[in-house]
Design a protein around this motif. Structure first.
Motif, PDB file in Angstrom:
ATOM      1  N   GLU A 108       0.559  12.397   7.436  1.00  0.00           N
ATOM      2  CA  GLU A 108       1.650  13.348   7.268  1.00  0.00           C
ATOM      3  C   GLU A 108       1.093  14.730   6.946  1.00  0.00           C
ATOM      4  OE1 GLU A 108       6.069  12.914   5.367  1.00  0.00           O
ATOM      5  OE2 GLU A 108       4.385  12.445   4.060  1.00  0.00           O
ATOM      6  N   SER A 109       1.543  15.724   7.661  1.00  0.00           N
ATOM      7  CA  SER A 109       1.065  17.096   7.476  1.00  0.00           C
ATOM      8  C   SER A 109       2.029  17.885   6.596  1.00  0.00           C
ATOM      9  CB  SER A 109       0.929  17.782   8.827  1.00  0.00           C
ATOM     10  OG  SER A 109       2.215  17.976   9.415  1.00  0.00           O
ATOM     11  N   VAL A 110       1.599  19.084   6.200  1.00  0.00           N
ATOM     12  CA  VAL A 110       2.468  19.968   5.432  1.00  0.00           C
ATOM     13  C   VAL A 110       3.719  20.308   6.238  1.00  0.00           C
ATOM     14  CG1 VAL A 110       2.653  22.254   4.386  1.00  0.00           C
ATOM     15  CG2 VAL A 110       0.562  20.915   4.089  1.00  0.00           C
ATOM     16  N   HIS A 118       1.120  15.483  -1.227  1.00  0.00           N
ATOM     17  CA  HIS A 118      -0.063  15.180  -0.409  1.00  0.00           C
ATOM     18  C   HIS A 118       0.322  14.473   0.877  1.00  0.00           C
ATOM     19  CE1 HIS A 118      -3.348  16.531  -2.934  1.00  0.00           C
ATOM     20  NE2 HIS A 118      -2.722  16.043  -3.998  1.00  0.00           N
ATOM     21  N   GLY A 119       1.436  13.747   0.862  1.00  0.00           N
ATOM     22  CA  GLY A 119       1.920  13.117   2.075  1.00  0.00           C
ATOM     23  C   GLY A 119       1.342  11.744   2.337  1.00  0.00           C
ATOM     24  N   TYR A 120       1.852  11.137   3.402  1.00  0.00           N
ATOM     25  CA  TYR A 120       1.505   9.780   3.787  1.00  0.00           C
ATOM     26  C   TYR A 120       0.103   9.758   4.403  1.00  0.00           C
ATOM     27  CZ  TYR A 120       3.023   5.051   5.152  1.00  0.00           C
ATOM     28  OH  TYR A 120       3.184   3.696   5.261  1.00  0.00           O
ATOM     29  N   PRO A 121      -0.718   8.746   4.101  1.00  0.00           N
ATOM     30  CA  PRO A 121      -2.064   8.687   4.672  1.00  0.00           C
ATOM     31  C   PRO A 121      -2.044   8.192   6.115  1.00  0.00           C
ATOM     32  CG  PRO A 121      -1.678   6.721   3.382  1.00  0.00           C
ATOM     33  CD  PRO A 121      -0.443   7.588   3.228  1.00  0.00           C
ATOM     34  N   ALA A 122      -3.161   8.361   6.801  1.00  0.00           N
ATOM     35  CA  ALA A 122      -3.314   7.759   8.118  1.00  0.00           C
ATOM     36  C   ALA A 122      -3.518   6.256   7.969  1.00  0.00           C
ATOM     37  CB  ALA A 122      -4.506   8.373   8.845  1.00  0.00           C
ATOM     38  N   GLU A 123      -3.088   5.494   8.976  1.00  0.00           N
ATOM     39  CA  GLU A 123      -3.332   4.059   9.033  1.00  0.00           C
ATOM     40  C   GLU A 123      -3.956   3.728  10.381  1.00  0.00           C
ATOM     41  OE1 GLU A 123      -0.121   1.561   6.714  1.00  0.00           O
ATOM     42  OE2 GLU A 123       0.897   3.121   7.877  1.00  0.00           O
ATOM     43  N   VAL A 124      -4.978   2.893  10.343  1.00  0.00           N
ATOM     44  CA  VAL A 124      -5.732   2.517  11.541  1.00  0.00           C
ATOM     45  C   VAL A 124      -5.827   1.000  11.589  1.00  0.00           C
ATOM     46  CG1 VAL A 124      -8.009   2.585  12.653  1.00  0.00           C
ATOM     47  CG2 VAL A 124      -7.054   4.660  11.622  1.00  0.00           C
ATOM     48  N   LEU A 125      -5.599   0.433  12.774  1.00  0.00           N
ATOM     49  CA  LEU A 125      -5.758  -1.001  12.998  1.00  0.00           C
ATOM     50  C   LEU A 125      -6.905  -1.200  13.979  1.00  0.00           C
ATOM     51  CD1 LEU A 125      -4.774  -4.008  12.860  1.00  0.00           C
ATOM     52  CD2 LEU A 125      -3.236  -3.456  14.750  1.00  0.00           C
ATOM     53  N   VAL A 126      -7.906  -1.973  13.569  1.00  0.00           N
ATOM     54  CA  VAL A 126      -9.019  -2.280  14.464  1.00  0.00           C
ATOM     55  C   VAL A 126      -8.659  -3.544  15.240  1.00  0.00           C
ATOM     56  CG1 VAL A 126     -11.483  -2.754  14.686  1.00  0.00           C
ATOM     57  CG2 VAL A 126     -10.650  -1.250  12.853  1.00  0.00           C
ATOM     58  N   GLY A 158       0.819  -1.208   0.000  1.00  0.00           N
ATOM     59  CA  GLY A 158       0.000   0.000   0.000  1.00  0.00           C
ATOM     60  C   GLY A 158       0.845   1.247   0.000  1.00  0.00           C
ATOM     61  N   PRO A 159       0.802   2.046   1.074  1.00  0.00           N
ATOM     62  CA  PRO A 159       1.491   3.342   1.050  1.00  0.00           C
ATOM     63  C   PRO A 159       3.002   3.236   0.908  1.00  0.00           C
ATOM     64  CG  PRO A 159       0.607   2.858   3.241  1.00  0.00           C
ATOM     65  CD  PRO A 159       0.016   1.855   2.308  1.00  0.00           C
ATOM     66  N   THR A 160       3.641   2.241   1.522  1.00  0.00           N
ATOM     67  CA  THR A 160       5.102   2.176   1.435  1.00  0.00           C
ATOM     68  C   THR A 160       5.584   1.742   0.062  1.00  0.00           C
ATOM     69  OG1 THR A 160       5.067  -0.066   2.367  1.00  0.00           O
ATOM     70  CG2 THR A 160       5.429   1.759   3.899  1.00  0.00           C
ATOM     71  N   ALA A 161       4.687   1.229  -0.775  1.00  0.00           N
ATOM     72  CA  ALA A 161       5.047   0.862  -2.145  1.00  0.00           C
ATOM     73  C   ALA A 161       4.513   1.893  -3.141  1.00  0.00           C
ATOM     74  CB  ALA A 161       4.514  -0.524  -2.479  1.00  0.00           C
ATOM     75  N   SER A 162       4.216   3.098  -2.649  1.00  0.00           N
ATOM     76  CA  SER A 162       3.594   4.127  -3.479  1.00  0.00           C
ATOM     77  C   SER A 162       4.343   5.455  -3.334  1.00  0.00           C
ATOM     78  CB  SER A 162       2.133   4.321  -3.052  1.00  0.00           C
ATOM     79  OG  SER A 162       1.407   3.107  -3.128  1.00  0.00           O
ATOM     80  N   PRO A 163       4.211   6.341  -4.328  1.00  0.00           N
ATOM     81  CA  PRO A 163       4.899   7.647  -4.273  1.00  0.00           C
ATOM     82  C   PRO A 163       4.122   8.635  -3.409  1.00  0.00           C
ATOM     83  CG  PRO A 163       3.724   7.455  -6.339  1.00  0.00           C
ATOM     84  CD  PRO A 163       3.537   6.137  -5.629  1.00  0.00           C
ATOM     85  N   THR A 164       4.168   8.456  -2.091  1.00  0.00           N
ATOM     86  CA  THR A 164       3.312   9.223  -1.189  1.00  0.00           C
ATOM     87  C   THR A 164       3.610  10.721  -1.188  1.00  0.00           C
ATOM     88  OG1 THR A 164       4.806   8.728   0.658  1.00  0.00           O
ATOM     89  CG2 THR A 164       2.914   7.267   0.346  1.00  0.00           C
ATOM     90  N   ARG A 165       4.781  11.117  -1.661  1.00  0.00           N
ATOM     91  CA  ARG A 165       5.118  12.547  -1.693  1.00  0.00           C
ATOM     92  C   ARG A 165       4.764  13.211  -3.029  1.00  0.00           C
ATOM     93  NH1 ARG A 165       8.795  14.641   2.096  1.00  0.00           N
ATOM     94  NH2 ARG A 165       8.166  13.877   4.151  1.00  0.00           N
ATOM     95  N   PHE A 166       4.191  12.447  -3.971  1.00  0.00           N
ATOM     96  CA  PHE A 166       3.847  13.056  -5.254  1.00  0.00           C
ATOM     97  C   PHE A 166       2.776  14.124  -5.041  1.00  0.00           C
ATOM     98  CE2 PHE A 166       1.838  12.576  -9.656  1.00  0.00           C
ATOM     99  CZ  PHE A 166       2.764  13.401 -10.236  1.00  0.00           C
ATOM    100  N   LEU A 167       3.025  15.311  -5.551  1.00  0.00           N
ATOM    101  CA  LEU A 167       2.213  16.501  -5.325  1.00  0.00           C
ATOM    102  C   LEU A 167       2.176  16.887  -3.854  1.00  0.00           C
ATOM    103  CD1 LEU A 167       1.381  16.140  -8.309  1.00  0.00           C
ATOM    104  CD2 LEU A 167      -0.915  16.839  -7.653  1.00  0.00           C
TER     105      LEU A 167
END
Length: 430
Positions: free
Chosen positions: A407-409, A387-395, A376-385
């Protein structure tokens, strides 16, 4: 409202409201079930290692490590995650074709089970560093077999690759062991392919690797303390695919392992599982910002895209096929139209799904990409434009836990030093 998708009884709409979108949600019960269904059926002498490359989130690793999984890591950072997750170094292996001097030294200092060596140059490096440390390094050879894998989504051996040392080269080098006095050759590793959905193929590959390990150790004259036959077990993503039948799989694998163990009762047998353990437990959640029509096609533009989920775009595939997708806040409504589900990026490649059958999409809807727990995110270009890394939640046990902050600005800017001398004003003609 017609039905809402739930995880452990909790509406995903509530989780999205609490943590925002886009985000990944991992179902802890599904992670546990996925591990136990293979562990309870697999030959007890086979140790399962979790491949952190599939999903290196610390909490995911902690849960799987707590169930008994060891770790297969491919960087110093992944090794640190495995250690923080409580995985014993004795149950950890380190592989990868481009290990640095620092990574080799870190792995040896940690006392991991074995370094998986992938080239003669790496053997030289390990021998040098171990000699300087005054130790003998435990090393398993990653072998690129002569034969190729059948039925693999991505073939990792049997052809020219950066991974491993060719079987033919090793078989022609019986004096290998003596040339590296600070290396203790103790095992063989092979990984023939990934995303395999046929138990026949897995069983055949395993038998070939075990036979090859015996041939190599006989030829090179070192004890076969460990053999790692990879894994490569897949999950069904696309229409027409079916998940592996675990009973059928272990029914074929276990006799092969039993026969090998009868000849090698002291050899540790390892199996690496990544995607197979985590993919079905993950859900990528995006919120629809705009809907539009263009030249007869319906578009749903969401707040998250391939910058978080590159696997869904089909990079490396000859044909684009969609991961399973649904509207999460209206989960039971019948499908009515074909939709192009896109993200916020300024590229036409930012398409999570093409011609996805959904009910009428509305602004504010939550669209979920299912089976998204791996790559998912670690295999993706999370810094493109940016936008930063998404939140991750474990139930976990009915409680949603934030396991990776969004990830914030300011987070993005904090890694970039400000050099005021660069911000000069250019004058006309100057």
């Amino acid at each position: 409202m017609t039905g809402r998708h739930r995880i452990q009884g909790i509406p995903v709409t509530d989780i999205a409201e609490q943590f925002g979108t886009p985000l990944y949600i991992y179902d802890g019960e599904e992670l546990e079930h996925g591990y136990e269904r293979i562990r309870s059926r697999l030959h007890p002498s086979v140790d399962i290692l979790y491949s952190l490359k599939a999903n290196p989130n610390l909490s995911v690793c902690s849960l799987l490590g707590g169930l008994g999984a060891g770790a297969e890591v491919s960087s110093a950072a992944e090794l640190a995650v495995a250690r923080a997750a409580g995985v014993s170094p004795a149950d950890t292996i380190f592989l990868g074709p481009g290990k640095s001097e620092e990574e080799v030294a870190t792995a040896l200092t940690a006392g991991i089970h074995s370094l998986i060596c992938e080239s003669y140059g790496e053997l030289d490096l390990i021998n040098k560093i171990a000699g300087e440390m005054g130790i003998t390094a435990p090393v398993a050879l990653r072998v690129n077999p002569q034969s190729a894998a059948k039925g693999a989504g991505l073939r990792m051996g049997g052809k020219p690759r950066q991974f491993g040392i060719d079987e033919g080269i090793l078989m022609a080098d019986p004096g290998l062991t003596a040339r590296f006095p600070s290396v203790r050759l103790m095992g063989v590793h092979a990984y023939l392919g990934t995303r395999i959905l046929s138990s026949d193929v897995v069983a055949e590959n395993t038998a070939q690797i075990l036979d090859m390990a015996q041939r190599l150790t006989d030829r090179l004259q070192f004890p076969l303390e460990t053999v790692d036959f990879g894994g490569g077990l897949g999950v069904a993503y696309f229409q027409g695919e079916e998940d592996l039948d675990v009973d059928a799989l272990t029914g074929q694998l276990n006799p092969i392992v039993e026969a090998f163990r009868a000849q090698h009762p002291r050899t540790r047998v390892l199996m690496e599982l990544g995607r197979f353990l985590t993919a079905t437990a993950g859900l990528y959640v995006t919120r629809v910002r705009y809907v539009k029509e263009s030249m007869g096609q319906h578009f749903a533009v969401t707040d998250g895209g391939t910058n978080h989920h590159m696997a869904a775009v089909g990079i490396g595939s000859f044909a684009k096929r969609n991961f399973p997708m649904s509207i999460l806040n209206r989960a039971q409504e019948p499908t009515e139209q074909l939709w192009q589900v896109t993200g916020p990026l300024c590229t036409p490649n930012d398409t999570l799904g093409k011609n996805v059958a959904l009910s009428e999409v509305r602004v504010g809807d939550l669209i979920g990409v299912h089976r998204s727990g791996a790559y998912g995110p670690t295999a993706s270009p999370t810094r493109f434009l940016s936008h930063g890394y998404p939140a991750e939640v474990l139930v976990h046990r009915g409680t949603p836990l934030l396991v990776h902050e969004r990830e914030s600005v300011s987070d993005i800017l904090s890694r970039q030093p400000v050099h005021h001398e660069l911000a000069t004003t250019r004058t006309n003609g100057g």
